[in-house]
Design an enzyme around this catalytic site. Structure first.
Site, PDB file in Angstrom:
ATOM      1  N   CYS A  81       0.867  -1.171   0.000  1.00 53.56           N
ATOM      2  CA  CYS A  81       0.000   0.000   0.000  1.00 53.56           C
ATOM      3  C   CYS A  81       0.913   1.233   0.000  1.00 53.56           C
ATOM      4  CB  CYS A  81      -0.876  -0.025   1.245  1.00 53.56           C
ATOM      5  SG  CYS A  81      -1.857   1.460   1.392  1.00 53.56           S
ATOM      6  N   CYS A 232      -5.006   5.754  -4.681  1.00 55.91           N
ATOM      7  CA  CYS A 232      -4.305   4.497  -4.388  1.00 55.91           C
ATOM      8  C   CYS A 232      -2.855   4.712  -4.816  1.00 55.91           C
ATOM      9  CB  CYS A 232      -4.955   3.357  -5.169  1.00 55.91           C
ATOM     10  SG  CYS A 232      -4.044   1.812  -5.025  1.00 55.91           S
TER      11      CYS A 232
HETATM   12  N1  LIG Z   1      -6.545  -2.438  -2.155  1.00 58.48           N
HETATM   13  C1  LIG Z   1      -5.168  -2.692  -2.483  1.00 58.48           C
HETATM   14  C2  LIG Z   1      -4.239  -2.413  -1.362  1.00 58.48           C
HETATM   15  C3  LIG Z   1      -4.191  -1.002  -0.933  1.00 58.48           C
HETATM   16  C4  LIG Z   1      -3.458  -0.142  -1.922  1.00 58.48           C
HETATM   17  C5  LIG Z   1      -3.357   1.255  -1.426  1.00 58.48           C
HETATM   18  N2  LIG Z   1      -4.515   2.011  -1.322  1.00 58.48           N
HETATM   19  C6  LIG Z   1      -2.206   2.058  -1.976  1.00 58.48           C
HETATM   20  O1  LIG Z   1      -2.133   3.256  -1.654  1.00 58.48           O
HETATM   21  O2  LIG Z   1      -1.340   1.512  -2.647  1.00 58.48           O
HETATM   22  C7  LIG Z   1      -4.984  -4.156  -2.863  1.00 58.48           C
HETATM   23  O3  LIG Z   1      -5.771  -5.022  -2.470  1.00 58.48           O
HETATM   24  O4  LIG Z   1      -4.003  -4.442  -3.573  1.00 58.48           O
END
Ligand SMILES: N[C@@H](CCC[C@H](N)C(=O)O)C(=O)O
Length: 326
Positions: A81, A232
Site C-alpha cells: 500500500c 491508491c
Molecule cells: N486495495 C489494495 C491495497 C491497498 C493499496 C493502497 N490504497 C495504496 O495506496 O497503494 C490491494 O488489495 O491491492
C-alpha cells in the site's frame, strides 16, 4: 486489551495505524480481520471508517527493523500500500527519530525517507514502490500470453486498452478520456473483475488514467477489497510507469499525479537489469488519535472510544484546494 490507533491519510486514502509492538500480545488473525471490518466500516465504523488498517510489527526477514501489513476494508490482506507506507514511514520516523530507513512489506524491504514538504505544513514522505512485474501469473491474471500490455480485454470494455502490472499488488490500467474516467462503465467493469470472474481470481485494483499535460496525469482507482477510493498509491506509481512506457512520459523525472484526494509526485526508475521501480512522494497526514479496548471493538461498542484531533486536516484541505477535483 487497550489499543491506541491513529487515523491517517495519504491523498485522503484513509487508514488506521495500529502498532502491534505496543500490545500486551499479538492479535490473532481472526481478531485482526474482525477489528478491521468493524472499525473501517464506512457507515458504522470509527470516525466514519477508513479504507483499511496498517499493522506495524517487527520485521521477520531481518534481525531488526519494522514491518507493515495492509488489511483492506473487507478484511482481505494486500501485499503493498503506497499511500499507507508513507504514513507508516512518518509514524516510524517519529518513533525511531530517523529520517531514512527500510520497512519490511509482504514481498519486499522498501526504502522510505522524509522529503521536502509537498505543500505548506504538509508532512511529506517518499517511498519506494517495488518489485515490478508484467508477468500475468504474478497478479494473478488468467491470460493466454505471458504479459498483457496495451490490449483489449475480450469484449468487456470495447475500444479500451488495458495493461496489467504487479507492483507487487495487482493493477489493471487504462488511459481514457475524461468522460470515460467518470463513467458508470468503469464501476461496472471494476465490480465484475472483483467478483467471481474467469480473469482475476483474487480481484484487481483498476485505474482509469487521464493525461493532463506533460508529466501530468490524473488517476482514479477502484481498489480491490475496498471500492472507489480517493487515491491508491501503488496505482499511481503503476500508472506513472505505464505513462512512461506507453505515452512518452520521461523516466527519472517527476510526474505530477492528481487524484480525487489530492496530488502526489512519482519518479520512474530503471535498474541495470531492465526492471523498473518507482518513487512515490506525497503527504502523510495524521487526523486523530483514538484509544479503545479490543473487547469494545469486537462487541461493536465504538462509542466507548476516546478520540483526539491532531489538527492537520485544515492544512491539507488548503493544499488540495489548488488541484482540480474529479
Ligand atoms: N486495495 C489494495 C491495497 C491497498 C493499496 C493502497 N490504497 C495504496 O495506496 O497503494 C490491494 O488489495 O491491492
Amino acid at each position: 486489551m487497550q489499543l491506541e490507533l491513529i487515523k491517517v491519510h495519504g491523498s485522503e486514502n484513509e487508514f488506521f495505524i495500529l502498532d502491534e509492538t505496543l500490545l500486551e500480545r499479538p492479535l490473532t488473525q481472526d481478531e485482526l480481520v474482525s477489528l478491521t471490518k468493524i472499525i473501517t466500516d464506512r457507515n458504522t465504523g470509527l470516525l466514519k471508517g477508513a479504507d483499511g488498517v496498517l499493522l506495524v510489527g517487527t520485521a521477520k526477514r531481518k534481525e531488526s527493523g519494522e514491518s507493515m501489513r495492509v488489511i483492506n476494508n473487507d478484511g482481505s490482506e494486500a501485499s503493498m500500500c503506497g499511500n499507507g507506507l508513507r504514513t507508516v514511514a512518518r509514524y516510524l520516523s517519529e518513533k525511531k527519530k530517523l529520517d531514512e530507513f527500510v520497512i519490511e512489506t509482504m514481498h519486499a524491504d522498501l526504502q522510505v525517507k522524509k522529503a521536502e514538504e509537498i505543500g505548506k505544513n504538509i508532512q511529506t514522505f517518499q517511498v519506494e514502490i517495488s518489485p515490478v512485474s508484467f508477468n500475468v501469473e504474478k497478479l494473478p491474471f488468467n491470460w493466454k500470453s505471458e504479459n498483457f500490455i496495451d490490449q483489449e480485454l475480450a469484449d468487456l470494455a470495447p475500444g479500451l486498452k488495458f495493461s496489467a502490472v504487479a507492483v507487487p499488488n495487482p493493477h489493471l490500467i487504462s488511459f481514457v478520456d475524461h468522460g470515460t474516467l467518470t463513467s458508470l462503465q468503469f464501476e461496472k467493469l471494476a465490480k465484475y473483475l472483483n467478483g467471481k470472474n474467469p480473469y482475476f481470481p483474487d480481484g484487481v485494483n483498476i485505474s482509469f488514467v487521464e493525461e493532463l499535460g506533460k508529466q501530468e496525469i490524473f488517476v482514479r482507482t477502484f481498489e480491490r477489497g475496498v471500492g472507489f477510493t480517493n487515491a491508491c498509491g501503488t496505482a499511481m506509481a503503476a500508472s506513472s510507469l505505464m505513462y512512461v512506457l506507453l505515452k512518452g512520459g520521461m523516466i527519472e523525472e517527476k510526474i505530477q499525479v492528481t487524484n480525487p484526494g489530492g496530488m502526489v509526485q512519482t519518479i520512474v526508475h530503471k535498474h541495470e537489469d531492465g526492471t523498473y521501480w518507482m518513487d512515490l512522494i506525497g503527504n502523510a497526514t495524521f487526523l486523530n488519535k483514538v484509544s479503545i479496548s479490543l473487547e469494545d471493538i469486537l462487541d461493536s461498542k465504538l462509542d466507548n472510544s476516546n478520540s483526539v484531533s491532531l489538527n492537520e486536516a485544515k492544512a491539507y484541505r488548503e493544499f488540495i484546494g489548488n488541484f482540480s477535483a474529479l
